[in-house]
Design an enzyme around this catalytic site. Structure first.
Site, PDB file in Angstrom:
ATOM      1  N   ARG A 105     -97.253  -3.927 -60.231  1.00 31.04           N
ATOM      2  CA  ARG A 105     -96.966  -2.609 -59.657  1.00 31.04           C
ATOM      3  C   ARG A 105     -95.454  -2.458 -59.475  1.00 31.04           C
ATOM      4  O   ARG A 105     -94.700  -3.403 -59.686  1.00 31.04           O
ATOM      5  CB  ARG A 105     -97.696  -2.427 -58.332  1.00 31.04           C
ATOM      6  CG  ARG A 105     -97.322  -3.454 -57.281  1.00 31.04           C
ATOM      7  CD  ARG A 105     -98.056  -3.193 -55.966  1.00 31.04           C
ATOM      8  NE  ARG A 105     -97.806  -4.279 -55.022  1.00 31.04           N
ATOM      9  CZ  ARG A 105     -98.366  -4.360 -53.816  1.00 31.04           C
ATOM     10  NH1 ARG A 105     -99.207  -3.445 -53.412  1.00 31.04           N
ATOM     11  NH2 ARG A 105     -98.082  -5.370 -53.016  1.00 31.04           N
ATOM     12  N   CYS A 109     -87.936   2.256 -62.451  1.00 31.28           N
ATOM     13  CA  CYS A 109     -86.542   2.190 -62.019  1.00 31.28           C
ATOM     14  C   CYS A 109     -86.218   3.480 -61.259  1.00 31.28           C
ATOM     15  O   CYS A 109     -86.469   4.578 -61.765  1.00 31.28           O
ATOM     16  CB  CYS A 109     -85.667   2.071 -63.271  1.00 31.28           C
ATOM     17  SG  CYS A 109     -83.917   2.234 -62.931  1.00 31.28           S
ATOM     18  N   GLU A 144     -94.326   1.320 -50.113  1.00 36.19           N
ATOM     19  CA  GLU A 144     -93.358   0.241 -49.898  1.00 36.19           C
ATOM     20  C   GLU A 144     -92.203   0.269 -50.900  1.00 36.19           C
ATOM     21  O   GLU A 144     -92.064  -0.624 -51.755  1.00 36.19           O
ATOM     22  CB  GLU A 144     -94.050  -1.126 -49.939  1.00 36.19           C
ATOM     23  CG  GLU A 144     -94.963  -1.348 -48.753  1.00 36.19           C
ATOM     24  CD  GLU A 144     -95.460  -2.781 -48.637  1.00 36.19           C
ATOM     25  OE1 GLU A 144     -95.460  -3.503 -49.645  1.00 36.19           O
ATOM     26  OE2 GLU A 144     -95.837  -3.185 -47.529  1.00 36.19           O
ATOM     27  N   GLU A 315    -100.110  -0.666 -42.288  1.00 38.68           N
ATOM     28  CA  GLU A 315    -100.940  -1.789 -42.737  1.00 38.68           C
ATOM     29  C   GLU A 315    -100.778  -2.917 -41.726  1.00 38.68           C
ATOM     30  O   GLU A 315     -99.662  -3.402 -41.502  1.00 38.68           O
ATOM     31  CB  GLU A 315    -100.483  -2.280 -44.120  1.00 38.68           C
ATOM     32  CG  GLU A 315    -100.616  -1.241 -45.214  1.00 38.68           C
ATOM     33  CD  GLU A 315    -100.155  -1.752 -46.579  1.00 38.68           C
ATOM     34  OE1 GLU A 315     -99.990  -2.977 -46.749  1.00 38.68           O
ATOM     35  OE2 GLU A 315     -99.939  -0.914 -47.469  1.00 38.68           O
TER      36      GLU A 315
HETATM   37  C1  GAL Z   1     -98.440  -4.723 -48.784  1.00 35.41           C
HETATM   38  C2  GAL Z   1     -98.878  -3.658 -49.768  1.00 35.41           C
HETATM   39  C3  GAL Z   1    -100.375  -3.634 -49.945  1.00 35.41           C
HETATM   40  C4  GAL Z   1    -100.902  -5.034 -50.121  1.00 35.41           C
HETATM   41  C5  GAL Z   1    -100.501  -5.874 -48.938  1.00 35.41           C
HETATM   42  C6  GAL Z   1    -101.022  -7.282 -49.015  1.00 35.41           C
HETATM   43  O1  GAL Z   1     -97.146  -5.134 -49.056  1.00 35.41           O
HETATM   44  O2  GAL Z   1     -98.455  -2.380 -49.369  1.00 35.41           O
HETATM   45  O3  GAL Z   1    -100.701  -2.851 -51.067  1.00 35.41           O
HETATM   46  O4  GAL Z   1    -100.393  -5.553 -51.298  1.00 35.41           O
HETATM   47  O5  GAL Z   1     -99.109  -5.921 -48.869  1.00 35.41           O
HETATM   48  O6  GAL Z   1    -100.630  -8.037 -47.907  1.00 35.41           O
END
Ligand code: GAL
Length: 633
Positions: A105, A109, A144, A315
């Site tokens: 992913r 650029c 991110e 998250e």
């Molecule tokens: C974050 C990301 C998520 C997943 C997660 C795993 O950096 O936004 O898509 O990859 O980490 O810990």
């Protein structure tokens, strides 16, 4: 504001027959928010201009039927494979000049303007379809920025963009030569078109060249984000959010945040302990299943600033992750603790990543709230309990911090450019100041250099490389105490040593004659206790000397309300000098034992035991991972 919980959900990963029961269980768990579709581009537009939105319509409907609210995402962090056929030169290029391949992913650029247009195109299509959907009440842009080292790309598009950026900034190449000091090693240019990116030089490139490249790269992230934000704003008034990362400083988050409504970040405390913090062996053993006791809080406070008061955890780690060198499970109670800690720092929402663990692909070893077989994962009962408790917690009223810590992204880039000592890094320096303040039980605001400082009694500026417009005047008229850390004002904005030498503050007779960096283990003791680590400056001064080394060398100097600290102090020394400043200002401090932390808002006091063992605090035994919440009158 009464905090809410949520989760990250990938309906495209699961048979449609599961969606209804997923939505029902989310509702039963007391979740409010569900984030959707940030990686779903290949299913939304399987081939160019061929759209398939029906499945997402039905997924949103299923969630909406349970009263859940959706954070809709733009899927631009994962352009599908066909996009590469359309734009073969859109890949980011690494510092060694190698294109970064397809198959994971973030392979774009930021300087590639045609990809930026593609991102706006898909954002517009998604917004057009869902902006008026009642359940869609917030938007996340991309995912991110800068993750996997992608803010800085050494592509042809970046080279072209950088040349234009330099020509706009300096107007004449002679001015650039002067600003960078290009007479050194005959590096002078005759034309902006001769200037390359600073990678792949024989030995180090000019630090001024690097710093401008870092600024340029940051501006591309800002521009990429703004372009999408502008598109979304045409369709919706719902809040726009980005999910930032821990410890990543490669772009100016304040500038990205200025174009959005809410800041959020992705909190993985156990993964960060080694992967981001590089904690010592001893610290790792101690906090292996709890994470660093100050790192999450620092980011909470930072992102509250980036979001101008509004922030979420988008998250939250719910169990073992898959990407750190080792991946333990959180100590029972820690997911609850992290949730309440975010709330104590005024998060509006905490979303767990992810609803169900995926049985396939890269993150199949990453826990979710459910196991791949849909059974509750180990943490599920803890989240159930947390959810019930939050419902009766009531509103958490914002704190009024008496202490501000300035955190500046350009200073991070400046010291990355020329650290002059392996341990010198702005983030770690700021975190050490933050830790020392937390060790005194203080509630802290992390702020940008241009933030209004007048409301704070104590202002800390750990290592601002150059003085931005106005800051010195604002410091001079500040009614409280201002504490400058090492390397403050030691460069001009072009990254040269100022004519009058550091710290270059009119009216303060302090001159840094030279600086030294040294290895861990060679700490230099101070006469009042504690020691200098990593970094020490030779101070020439006629001002009051407050702290010296045991050899009598000045370390901390004071003139009226201004302190200049010419060293990186260990926690004992830093805690001591900051406590003295707080005492003088009448700021109440509490001696916090290691691993015990607190935050006091206008409505609640939260105390957290981050230790894996019970700990006595204020006459009471706190169990491991315990959260103690007291409502204030
Ligand atoms: C974050 C990301 C998520 C997943 C997660 C795993 O950096 O936004 O898509 O990859 O980490 O810990």
């Amino acid at each position: 504001m009464n905090p809410k919980l949520g989760c990250c959900y990938y309906p495209e990963h699961w048979p449609e027959s599961q969606w209804q029961s997923d939505a029902q269980r989310m509702k039963d768990l007391g979740l409010t928010w569900v984030r959707l579709a940030e990686f779903a581009w290949s299913r939304l537009e399987p081939s160019p201009d061929n759209f398939e939105f029906d499945w997402l319509d039905r997924a949103i409907e299923t969630l909406a039927e349970q009263g859940l609210k959706v954070v809709m995402c733009t899927p631009t962090a994962t352009p599908p494979r066909w996009m590469l056929d359309k734009h073969p030169d859109m890949l980011a290029v690494d510092i060694e000049g190698r294109p970064r391949g397809f198959g994971s992913r973030r392979h774009y650029c930021f300087s590639h303007l045609a990809y930026r247009q593609e991102a706006c195109r898909i954002a517009e299509i998604v917004a057009d379809r869902y902006a008026n959907h009642e359940a869609v009440q917030a938007w996340q842009l991309d995912n991110e920025y800068s993750c996997h080292d992608t803010a800085r790309s050494y592509s042809e598009a970046a080279r072209r963009g950088f040349r234009n950026w330099l020509s706009d900034k300096y107007e004449s190449v002679g001015v650039l030569n002067e600003a960078w000091g290009n007479i050194f090693w005959s590096m002078e240019y005759d034309d902006f078109d001769q200037i390359d990116l600073p990678n792949l030089t024989v030995t180090e490139a000019n630090p001024s060249h690097w710093l401008d490249f870092y600024r340029y790269s940051s501006d591309q992230v800002v521009a990429f984000n703004k372009a999408q934000a502008d598109v979304l704003r045409k369709h919706t008034d719902a809040p726009l959010i980005h999910n930032y990362m821990g410890r990543i400083v490669d772009f100016d988050h304040y500038k990205v945040g200025a174009d959005l409504d809410i800041a959020s970040w992705d909190s993985y405390p156990l993964g960060f302990l080694v992967d981001r913090l590089g904690a010592s062996e001893e610290w790792q053993r101690r906090f292996e299943r709890q994470g660093d006791p100050d790192l999450q809080a620092f980011h909470h406070d930072l992102y509250r600033a980036v979001g101008r008061g509004r922030w979420w955890v988008m998250e939250q780690q719910p169990g073992p992750v898959n990407w750190a060198p080792n991946n333990p499970a959180p100590l029972p109670g820690m997911v609850r603790l992290w949730t309440f800690e975010a709330i104590a720092h005024e998060a509006e929402a905490v979303c767990y990543f992810r609803w169900r663990q995926a049985p396939f692909a890269q993150e199949q070893m990453h826990a979710g709230l459910l196991r791949p077989d849909s059974q509750p994962s180990a943490v599920f009962p803890e989240v159930e309990q947390t959810s019930k408790e939050i419902q009766v917690l009531g509103d958490v009223a914002p704190a009024k911090a008496e202490v501000a810590l300035i955190f500046d992204y350009e200073s991070c880039w400046a010291w990355e450019t020329q650290p002059q000592g392996e341990a010198f890094d702005e983030f770690s320096l700021a975190l050490d100041f933050y830790r020392a303040l937390r060790g005194l039980g203080l509630t802290i605001d992390v702020v940008a250099p241009d933030h209004d400082l007048s409301q704070y009694k104590l202002v800390l500026i750990p290592g601002l490389f150059a003085w931005p417009d106005n800051l010195l005047q604002r410091i001079e008229s500040h009614p409280g105490l201002v504490f400058l850390g090492p390397r403050s004002g030691s460069k001009t904005k072009n990254f040269q040593i100022p004519t009058g030498l550091a710290p270059s503050i009119p009216g303060l007779d302090v001159i840094i004659a030279y600086v030294e960096s040294f290895k861990a283990g060679n700490e230099r003791p101070l006469s009042n206790g504690g020691a200098i680590k990593h970094w020490c400056e030779a101070i020439e001064t006629t001002e009051d000397v407050i702290e010296t080394t045991v050899d009598g060398a000045p370390v901390l100097v004071r003139k009226n309300r201004l302190f200049y600290l010419g060293a990186w102090l260990d926690s004992a020394a830093l805690g001591r000098v900051l406590k003295a400043a707080c005492d003088e200002l009448g700021i109440t401090t509490t001696n916090m034992p290691e691993g015990i932390r607190q935050r006091t808002t206008a409505s609640h006091r939260f105390v957290f035991n981050h230790n894996a063992h019970a700990h006595k605090f204020e006459g009471e035994e706190l169990a491991p991972a315990q959260v103690k919440i007291t409502a204030l009158d």
